[in-house]
Design a protein around this motif. Structure first.
Motif, PDB file in Angstrom:
ATOM      1  N   ARG A 325       0.826  -1.203   0.000  1.00 33.04           N
ATOM      2  CA  ARG A 325       0.000   0.000   0.000  1.00 33.04           C
ATOM      3  C   ARG A 325       0.863   1.258   0.000  1.00 33.04           C
ATOM      4  NH1 ARG A 325      -3.505  -3.176   3.483  1.00 33.04           N
ATOM      5  NH2 ARG A 325      -2.556  -2.312   5.376  1.00 33.04           N
ATOM      6  N   PHE A 326       1.900   1.256   0.812  1.00 28.77           N
ATOM      7  CA  PHE A 326       2.788   2.423   0.837  1.00 28.77           C
ATOM      8  C   PHE A 326       3.555   2.562  -0.476  1.00 28.77           C
ATOM      9  CE2 PHE A 326       2.214   2.225   5.477  1.00 28.77           C
ATOM     10  CZ  PHE A 326       2.067   3.575   5.762  1.00 28.77           C
ATOM     11  N   ALA A 327       3.995   1.453  -1.036  1.00 22.90           N
ATOM     12  CA  ALA A 327       4.717   1.506  -2.305  1.00 22.90           C
ATOM     13  C   ALA A 327       3.830   2.054  -3.413  1.00 22.90           C
ATOM     14  CB  ALA A 327       5.233   0.114  -2.669  1.00 22.90           C
ATOM     15  N   ASP A 328       2.576   1.628  -3.451  1.00 23.92           N
ATOM     16  CA  ASP A 328       1.640   2.146  -4.448  1.00 23.92           C
ATOM     17  C   ASP A 328       1.396   3.638  -4.256  1.00 23.92           C
ATOM     18  OD1 ASP A 328       1.395  -0.353  -5.582  1.00 23.92           O
ATOM     19  OD2 ASP A 328      -0.495  -0.843  -4.554  1.00 23.92           O
ATOM     20  N   ALA A 329       1.296   4.073  -2.999  1.00 14.67           N
ATOM     21  CA  ALA A 329       1.043   5.483  -2.715  1.00 14.67           C
ATOM     22  C   ALA A 329       2.233   6.350  -3.121  1.00 14.67           C
ATOM     23  CB  ALA A 329       0.731   5.674  -1.236  1.00 14.67           C
ATOM     24  N   VAL A 330       3.435   5.858  -2.872  1.00 11.98           N
ATOM     25  CA  VAL A 330       4.644   6.609  -3.208  1.00 11.98           C
ATOM     26  C   VAL A 330       4.953   6.512  -4.694  1.00 11.98           C
ATOM     27  CG1 VAL A 330       7.154   6.688  -2.843  1.00 11.98           C
ATOM     28  CG2 VAL A 330       5.609   6.470  -0.891  1.00 11.98           C
ATOM     29  N   GLY A 331       4.641   5.345  -5.277  1.00 13.25           N
ATOM     30  CA  GLY A 331       4.845   5.170  -6.712  1.00 13.25           C
ATOM     31  C   GLY A 331       6.136   4.498  -7.093  1.00 13.25           C
ATOM     32  N   ASP A 332       6.968   4.160  -6.110  1.00 15.61           N
ATOM     33  CA  ASP A 332       8.246   3.512  -6.413  1.00 15.61           C
ATOM     34  C   ASP A 332       8.663   2.682  -5.207  1.00 15.61           C
ATOM     35  OD1 ASP A 332      10.794   2.711  -7.034  1.00 15.61           O
ATOM     36  OD2 ASP A 332      11.615   4.729  -7.321  1.00 15.61           O
ATOM     37  N   PRO A 333       8.597   1.353  -5.308  1.00  7.30           N
ATOM     38  CA  PRO A 333       8.943   0.515  -4.152  1.00  7.30           C
ATOM     39  C   PRO A 333      10.388   0.668  -3.697  1.00  7.30           C
ATOM     40  CG  PRO A 333       8.635  -0.821  -6.125  1.00  7.30           C
ATOM     41  CD  PRO A 333       8.146   0.552  -6.453  1.00  7.30           C
ATOM     42  N   GLU A 334      11.272   1.135  -4.572  1.00  8.07           N
ATOM     43  CA  GLU A 334      12.666   1.317  -4.188  1.00  8.07           C
ATOM     44  C   GLU A 334      12.838   2.459  -3.183  1.00  8.07           C
ATOM     45  OE1 GLU A 334      15.246  -0.460  -4.947  1.00  8.07           O
ATOM     46  OE2 GLU A 334      14.725  -1.639  -6.721  1.00  8.07           O
ATOM     47  N   ARG A 335      11.811   3.272  -3.052  1.00  8.73           N
ATOM     48  CA  ARG A 335      11.878   4.380  -2.096  1.00  8.73           C
ATOM     49  C   ARG A 335      11.283   4.005  -0.742  1.00  8.73           C
ATOM     50  NH1 ARG A 335       9.451   9.676  -4.781  1.00  8.73           N
ATOM     51  NH2 ARG A 335      10.523  10.649  -3.006  1.00  8.73           N
ATOM     52  N   ILE A 336      10.919   2.734  -0.586  1.00  4.56           N
ATOM     53  CA  ILE A 336      10.318   2.248   0.660  1.00  4.56           C
ATOM     54  C   ILE A 336      11.330   1.422   1.437  1.00  4.56           C
ATOM     55  CG2 ILE A 336       8.495   0.808   1.647  1.00  4.56           C
ATOM     56  CD1 ILE A 336       7.429   3.352   0.383  1.00  4.56           C
ATOM     57  N   VAL A 337      11.422   1.666   2.731  1.00  6.57           N
ATOM     58  CA  VAL A 337      12.197   0.838   3.659  1.00  6.57           C
ATOM     59  C   VAL A 337      11.224   0.329   4.713  1.00  6.57           C
ATOM     60  CG1 VAL A 337      14.085   0.776   5.338  1.00  6.57           C
ATOM     61  CG2 VAL A 337      14.287   2.207   3.286  1.00  6.57           C
ATOM     62  N   ALA A 338      11.243  -0.952   4.986  1.00  4.92           N
ATOM     63  CA  ALA A 338      10.322  -1.526   5.973  1.00  4.92           C
ATOM     64  C   ALA A 338      10.831  -1.249   7.382  1.00  4.92           C
ATOM     65  CB  ALA A 338      10.193  -3.027   5.752  1.00  4.92           C
ATOM     66  N   GLY A 339       9.962  -0.686   8.217  1.00  2.99           N
ATOM     67  CA  GLY A 339      10.357  -0.355   9.581  1.00  2.99           C
ATOM     68  C   GLY A 339       9.294  -0.722  10.597  1.00  2.99           C
ATOM     69  N   ALA A 340       9.506  -0.270  11.817  1.00  4.75           N
ATOM     70  CA  ALA A 340       8.576  -0.500  12.917  1.00  4.75           C
ATOM     71  C   ALA A 340       7.904   0.817  13.289  1.00  4.75           C
ATOM     72  CB  ALA A 340       9.313  -1.081  14.118  1.00  4.75           C
TER      73      ALA A 340
END
Length: 378
Positions: A325-340
């Motif tokens: 969901r966050f990757a779709d919202a941002v538009g690029d999964p490479e800009r996502i880091v999984a955190g807590a």
């Protein structure tokens, strides 16, 4: 299509050993050889376990600190005796019986009171704190792609302290920012990612500035960001990530400010990444904010995809769903880091909700879910 890389990290504090907790809560035991040995042993443990779990961007677990934000005041001069008191968060005001059960019958959160201008005097102590991570990595013979180190924002330190010297909170805020600049720059010199812990930017609405309207709070956030920007002006944006949260306590959170009400002020920060809650049941819809208010160019988003206020271990599929969901919202999964969502043990003596053994199981789910999301997003 090649699967994207979704790195994994966490927010900072990790469970401490029982021995270390006892020493941290004993003011006479924090500066002797036994304390130093306990800290070193505990950091080695969390470094080894982060490597075993598969965390990419790791840290020392804040093992030497009694609390995530108050500890830095030991490296500042200008404070004197005093008692800092705060009211309960506004969401707990609506449920006083639960508030007393959760947080006890005292409002004293114990911070020092400024009696003169604030100066930074703790560079040697900070360098020792920073060196322990490298020593643990070498001792355990592990590697991480990158490391991070946490430090509280000027507004976070203001939250847990008070001043009897400055003419206004704003003057005190900027004095803290000038003093903390050294702390931030020394951390950055090591090459670590500097994580600024800034609960004042979200939780401040219910914790500290309960009488603010949303509009007034938004302007306050802008002032806090302005102070922070002054303190980090000589550090590259890409080396800094900003952590905002709604308060790491298992309250109802029904009076929290919505992220989209303040995100524009967040985006004025001179940083390269944003750490924000995404697993908290009250805020799981907040991923939409990043579709409606696009992330600044070159920023990365580190959404919390595991909740640190419940002992339920998220299924990796749940973690993957959140990341998608966050990757779709941002538009690029490479800009996502999984955190807590936040730290697992932000305060040694506090309402840390997750059992230490379960905390590590939740981090396993984080890594497994990130791998699964990367496969799905290929």
């Amino acid at each position: 299509m090649t699967a994207p890389t979704i790195e994994t990290t966490h927010v900072g504090s990790l469970p401490r050993s029982e021995r270390l907790r006892a020493l941290l809560t004993d003011s006479d035991g924090r500066n002797d050889e036994a304390f130093e040995a306990a800290v070193a042993e505990s950091i080695r443990d969390v470094v080894r376990r982060q490597a075993e779990v598969g965390i990419d961007i790791a840290n020392d677990g804040e093992q030497s600190r009694i609390a995530y934000s108050v500890d830095v005041t030991n490296r500042l001069r200008g404070f004197g005796e005093g008692t800092v008191e705060r009211e309960w968060p506004s969401d707990l005001d609506d449920f006083p019986d639960y508030a007393e059960e959760l947080l006890g019958d005292t409002e004293n959160i114990g911070g020092p009171v400024a009696q003169e201008p604030i100066e930074y005097v703790g560079e040697d102590a900070l360098r020792r704190e920073l060196s322990r991570f490298d020593e643990a990595v070498a001792a355990e013979d592990v590697e991480f792609p990158r490391r991070f180190h946490t430090a509280p924002s000027p507004g976070a330190v203001l939250r847990f302290t008070e001043t009897a010297y400055h003419d206004s909170d704003e003057a005190y805020l900027f004095d803290l920012a000038d003093a903390l600049q050294t702390e931030y720059e020394v951390i950055a010199e090591t090459g670590a990612i500097l994580q600024i812990d800034a609960p004042d930017l979200l939780a401040g609405f219910t914790l500290t500035y309960k009488d603010d309207s949303v509009a007034e709070f938004r302007e306050r956030v802008r002032t806090h960001i302005e102070a922070l920007n002054r303190a980090i002006s000589d550090i590259p944006d890409e080396q800094i990530r900003l952590h905002g949260c709604w308060g790491n306590y298992p309250g109802p959170h029904h009076r929290d400010v919505e992220l989209d009400e303040v995100i524009g002020a967040f985006y004025e920060a001179d940083v390269g990444g944003l750490v924000v809650e995404g697993a908290n049941p009250r805020h799981q819809h907040e991923y939409r904010t990043f579709a409606e208010h696009p992330l600044p160019d070159d920023w990365r988003l580190i959404p919390g995809v595991i909740d640190v206020k419940t002992n339920i271990v998220e299924h990796p599929e749940v973690v993957a769903d959140r990341l998608e969901r966050f990757a779709d919202a941002v538009g690029d999964p490479e800009r996502i880091v999984a955190g807590a969502d936040c730290g697992f043990e932000t305060v040694v003596e506090g309402a840390n909700a997750v059992h230490p053994a379960i905390a590590w199981k939740k981090l396993e789910a984080l890594v497994e879910g990130a791998d699964l999301a990367a496969e799905r997003l290929a």
